[in-house]
Design an enzyme around this catalytic site. Structure first.
Site, PDB file in Angstrom:
ATOM      1  N   GLY A  15      23.730  -6.937 -25.186  1.00  0.00           N
ATOM      2  CA  GLY A  15      22.336  -7.160 -25.588  1.00  0.00           C
ATOM      3  C   GLY A  15      22.007  -8.641 -25.578  1.00  0.00           C
ATOM      4  O   GLY A  15      21.087  -9.085 -26.261  1.00  0.00           O
ATOM      5  N   GLY A  17      20.747 -10.405 -23.107  1.00  0.00           N
ATOM      6  CA  GLY A  17      19.420 -10.604 -22.526  1.00  0.00           C
ATOM      7  C   GLY A  17      18.330 -10.279 -23.533  1.00  0.00           C
ATOM      8  O   GLY A  17      17.311 -10.963 -23.617  1.00  0.00           O
ATOM      9  N   LYS A 189      38.732 -11.975 -34.038  1.00  0.00           N
ATOM     10  CA  LYS A 189      39.565 -12.681 -33.049  1.00  0.00           C
ATOM     11  C   LYS A 189      38.917 -12.776 -31.656  1.00  0.00           C
ATOM     12  O   LYS A 189      38.928 -13.855 -31.047  1.00  0.00           O
ATOM     13  CB  LYS A 189      40.938 -12.014 -32.956  1.00  0.00           C
ATOM     14  CG  LYS A 189      41.971 -12.790 -32.154  1.00  0.00           C
ATOM     15  CD  LYS A 189      42.522 -13.987 -32.909  1.00  0.00           C
ATOM     16  CE  LYS A 189      43.575 -13.571 -33.911  1.00  0.00           C
ATOM     17  NZ  LYS A 189      43.976 -14.663 -34.812  1.00  0.00           N
ATOM     18  N   CYS A 381       5.714   4.719  -5.814  1.00  0.00           N
ATOM     19  CA  CYS A 381       6.350   4.286  -4.568  1.00  0.00           C
ATOM     20  C   CYS A 381       6.908   5.492  -3.808  1.00  0.00           C
ATOM     21  O   CYS A 381       6.133   6.263  -3.262  1.00  0.00           O
ATOM     22  CB  CYS A 381       7.392   3.211  -4.847  1.00  0.00           C
ATOM     23  SG  CYS A 381       7.632   2.132  -3.427  1.00  0.00           S
ATOM     24  N   GLN A 385       5.057   8.814  -1.740  1.00  0.00           N
ATOM     25  CA  GLN A 385       5.404   9.319  -0.405  1.00  0.00           C
ATOM     26  C   GLN A 385       5.799  10.798  -0.480  1.00  0.00           C
ATOM     27  O   GLN A 385       5.427  11.606   0.374  1.00  0.00           O
ATOM     28  CB  GLN A 385       6.538   8.457   0.175  1.00  0.00           C
ATOM     29  CG  GLN A 385       6.122   6.982   0.311  1.00  0.00           C
ATOM     30  CD  GLN A 385       7.255   6.056   0.737  1.00  0.00           C
ATOM     31  OE1 GLN A 385       8.400   6.472   0.884  1.00  0.00           O
ATOM     32  NE2 GLN A 385       6.931   4.786   0.932  1.00  0.00           N
ATOM     33  N   ARG A 462       9.305  -0.272   2.418  1.00  0.00           N
ATOM     34  CA  ARG A 462       9.295  -0.486   3.874  1.00  0.00           C
ATOM     35  C   ARG A 462       8.409   0.524   4.594  1.00  0.00           C
ATOM     36  O   ARG A 462       8.042   0.338   5.726  1.00  0.00           O
ATOM     37  CB  ARG A 462      10.720  -0.295   4.447  1.00  0.00           C
ATOM     38  CG  ARG A 462      11.645  -1.428   4.188  1.00  0.00           C
ATOM     39  CD  ARG A 462      12.810  -1.484   5.169  1.00  0.00           C
ATOM     40  NE  ARG A 462      13.492  -2.746   4.970  1.00  0.00           N
ATOM     41  CZ  ARG A 462      14.420  -2.957   4.044  1.00  0.00           C
ATOM     42  NH1 ARG A 462      14.815  -1.971   3.271  1.00  0.00           N
ATOM     43  NH2 ARG A 462      14.961  -4.138   3.904  1.00  0.00           N
ATOM     44  N   HIS A 507       4.504  -0.679  -7.804  1.00  0.00           N
ATOM     45  CA  HIS A 507       5.318  -0.455  -9.013  1.00  0.00           C
ATOM     46  C   HIS A 507       4.587  -0.963 -10.254  1.00  0.00           C
ATOM     47  O   HIS A 507       4.812  -2.088 -10.698  1.00  0.00           O
ATOM     48  CB  HIS A 507       6.661  -1.167  -8.873  1.00  0.00           C
ATOM     49  CG  HIS A 507       7.559  -0.538  -7.863  1.00  0.00           C
ATOM     50  ND1 HIS A 507       8.415   0.495  -8.158  1.00  0.00           N
ATOM     51  CD2 HIS A 507       7.694  -0.777  -6.541  1.00  0.00           C
ATOM     52  CE1 HIS A 507       9.058   0.864  -7.068  1.00  0.00           C
ATOM     53  NE2 HIS A 507       8.643   0.102  -6.064  1.00  0.00           N
ATOM     54  N   GLU A 509       5.126  -0.315 -13.171  1.00  0.00           N
ATOM     55  CA  GLU A 509       6.028  -0.517 -14.316  1.00  0.00           C
ATOM     56  C   GLU A 509       6.435  -1.981 -14.504  1.00  0.00           C
ATOM     57  O   GLU A 509       6.917  -2.360 -15.562  1.00  0.00           O
ATOM     58  CB  GLU A 509       7.281   0.370 -14.177  1.00  0.00           C
ATOM     59  CG  GLU A 509       8.283  -0.021 -13.095  1.00  0.00           C
ATOM     60  CD  GLU A 509       7.988   0.606 -11.731  1.00  0.00           C
ATOM     61  OE1 GLU A 509       6.803   0.937 -11.463  1.00  0.00           O
ATOM     62  OE2 GLU A 509       8.933   0.745 -10.920  1.00  0.00           O
TER      63      GLU A 509
HETATM   64  N1  GLN Z   1      12.133   4.116   0.329  1.00  0.00           N
HETATM   65  C1  GLN Z   1      10.727   3.963   0.287  1.00  0.00           C
HETATM   66  C2  GLN Z   1      10.239   2.796   1.115  1.00  0.00           C
HETATM   67  O1  GLN Z   1      11.006   1.939   1.473  1.00  0.00           O
HETATM   68  C3  GLN Z   1      10.239   3.813  -1.135  1.00  0.00           C
HETATM   69  C4  GLN Z   1      10.637   2.538  -1.766  1.00  0.00           C
HETATM   70  C5  GLN Z   1      10.511   2.544  -3.260  1.00  0.00           C
HETATM   71  O2  GLN Z   1      10.337   3.601  -3.862  1.00  0.00           O
HETATM   72  N2  GLN Z   1      10.641   1.393  -3.871  1.00  0.00           N
HETATM   73  O3  GLN Z   1       9.076   2.698   1.417  1.00  0.00           O
END
Ligand code: GLN
Length: 533
Positions: A15, A17, A189, A381, A385, A462, A507, A509
């Site tokens: 802990g 960090g 120790k 992400c 998809q 990607r 993302h 988050e």
């Molecule tokens: N693998 C997917 C991409 O490269 C999703 C990447 C992710 O969820 N960060 O687009």
């Protein structure tokens, strides 16, 4: 400028960090401008290419740096803006040194750890210290004292302290004080030995943070104080935290951690204003009800693989006065046993980011379950998809629709490689990374949640939604409601006829804070509460 260095001894996962970040909170709420950073001794240039099994989550900064998850703690606990300068690894240090050597910059000298490697480390601190919007830099050193890779970093800190004056530098060392059941005793120790290791290098800690599972009494504190040459009040117990990690600043303040540091560095400041923080902690620990969210992922056994998502759910729960119970579901299990057993009792389904084809079909099944049963769905992400693949297959009737990441010969590549990625071979730091702006349709659910039609969010991917399929998806009721500014990339999708079906290519988050929950997480939890079952 004042500098605080946080090292760790005995074992990892103490802990450290969290303690560093909590100190950041306390100093910031005393009115100081704090910037946090991490030095990691491993030889990877960054954690971007490491498996979650090795490293937990990869945390992405605004400028696209792929960093250690501790930087996530720093951003959640403090407001200092972090950049790639705030994350240094041995890999980067050696890359710099070797490049300079090849460029002939060392003018014929033999290149050595001291001074050349240590110079690069110190220069990084000096470079960060040039910023005029900070008063204090808190640097956490990854790994454990005694690790071979860590030595150049510690040597650099020793030199640095002498250069800037020891009155401007404080060292905090976090150790473990284990309890031996048979002897019914806490053992000091390991702490003594790890402090001795530091002192061998020329670093004497000013504060020792003692992680323990049992209360540490005055005698034990005195013993550590005497053997480690630290004042007894600067031996600070850091017990397991009940309820929420956001209690850490409050617990450490009760032990006068921030007072001791300020006194050591000659900083005269008022007591920290912790009212907002305390209220936030109260909201987290005293919710009136519970909502169950199914997180369908690949690394669900690892506590750290989806760290920022778990934290964002906690923030969103507090904002909705509800405890979010995360049901972690391995998507491979859905493949084996079907979705009902795992999903019938959850009020919301979240599919996080991911790479590689293991468990993909289970995630597709989970997205279908959410869509068909009207259960709030939040895709992040890869989770977006997946939602597109599922919809294309089961609503649009595109049999075999897939992402080319998982099936290069799919008849319907609804998700395909970003154009700019097609010529890239190297794996490290080459994804579409960092903050990009997106524009939202004004009549979308997300625009309502954000309270805006223009947002900026962090990315790491990607692959993208193929534009040529967009009209087919929209015709059947899946709307692209957010795009990149030029309109070329699908950033957010929604199914307006569903109670809550939102998925994003970025993302969110990475931008949620306990005191400022992310609007999409907040909206998702709100929708799940309406659905409670
Ligand atoms: N693998 C997917 C991409 O490269 C999703 C990447 C992710 O969820 N960060 O687009």
């Amino acid at each position: 400028m004042k500098y605080i260095f946080v090292t760790g001894g005995v074992v990892s996962s103490l802990g450290k960090g969290l303690a560093a970040a909590a100190l950041g909170t306390l100093l910031e709420r005393r009115g100081l401008r704090v910037l946090m950073q991490k030095f990691d001794p491993y030889l990877n240039v960054d954690p971007g290419t490491m498996s979650p099994l090795q490293h937990g989550e990869v945390y992405v900064l605004e400028d696209g740096a792929e960093t250690d998850l501790d930087l996530g703690h720093y951003e959640r606990f403090t407001s200092g803006k972090l950049s790639r300068l705030n994350s240094l690894t041995s890999g980067q240090v050696y890359e710099t040194v070797i490049k300079k050597e090849r460029d002939g910059d060392y003018l014929g000298a033999t290149v050595q750890v001291i001074p050349h490697v240590t110079d690069v480390i110190k220069n990084r601190i000096h470079e960060v210290a040039k910023r005029d919007d900070i008063d204090i830099i808190i640097t956490e050193i990854g790994g454990t004292t005694g690790d071979i890779e860590g030595l150049p970093f510690l040597e650099a800190l020793r030199q640095f302290k002498d250069e800037v004056g020891s009155e401007n530098v404080a060292f905090v060392h976090a150790t473990l004080v284990p309890y031996i059941q048979a002897a019914e005793e806490l053992k000091t120790k390991p702490t003594q030995q790890s402090v001795a290791k530091l002192r061998e290098i020329g670093i004497a800690p000013d504060v020792i943070i003692c992680r323990a599972e049992h209360p540490i009494d005055q005698d034990v504190r005195k013993k550590i104080s005497m053997f480690c040459n630290v004042r007894p009040e600067a031996v600070i117990p850091f017990l397991d935290i009940k309820g929420t990690i956001y209690r850490a600043p409050l617990n450490l303040h009760d032990q006068h951690f921030d007072d001791i540091i300020c006194a050591r560095l000659g900083l005269e400041t008022p007591e920290p204003d912790l009212l907002e923080w305390r209220n936030m902690v109260d909201r987290i620990v005293n919710p009136t009800h519970t909502v169950r969210i199914g997180l369908v992922g690949k690394y669900i056994d690892l506590k750290d693989a989806y760290k920022s998502i778990y934290e964002s759910l906690t923030h969103a729960g507090a904002a909705n006065d509800v405890h979010v119970e995360v049901v972690r579901i391995d998507s491979s299990d859905i493949e084996e046993s079907g979705p009902d057993k795992f999903l019938e009792s959850v009020s919301g389904i979240l599919i996080p980011g991911g790479f590689g084809d293991r468990g993909i079909q289970g995630k597709i099944t989970a997205a279908r379950y959410a869509r068909e049963n009207g259960i709030p769905y939040f895709g992040i992400c890869l989770g977006m998809q997946i939602a597109v693949i599922e919809f294309a297959r089961n609503v649009c009737g595109f049999a075999g629709a897939h992402s080319t990441e998982f099936d290069t010969s799919t008849p319907h590549p609804v998700i395909s490689l970003l154009e700019e990625q097609k010529t890239i071979q190297e794996k490290g730091g080459t994804m579409r990374l960092g903050t990009w702006n997106a524009k939202l349709l004004p009549d979308s659910r997300v625009a309502e949640l954000y309270g805006s039609t223009s947002v900026s969010e962090r990315h790491r991917h990607r692959y993208e939604l193929s534009q040529k399929y967009q009209s087919f998806l929209e015709e059947k009721g899946l709307r692209v409601v957010g795009t990149s500014l030029d309109g070329s990339l699908g950033e957010i999708i929604e199914i307006p006829s569903h109670p809550f079906f939102v998925a994003v290519q970025f993302h969110p988050e990475f931008q949620s804070k306990p005191t400022a929950p992310h609007p999409l997480f907040k909206g998702f939890i709100g929708a799940a509460m309406g659905m409670r079952r």
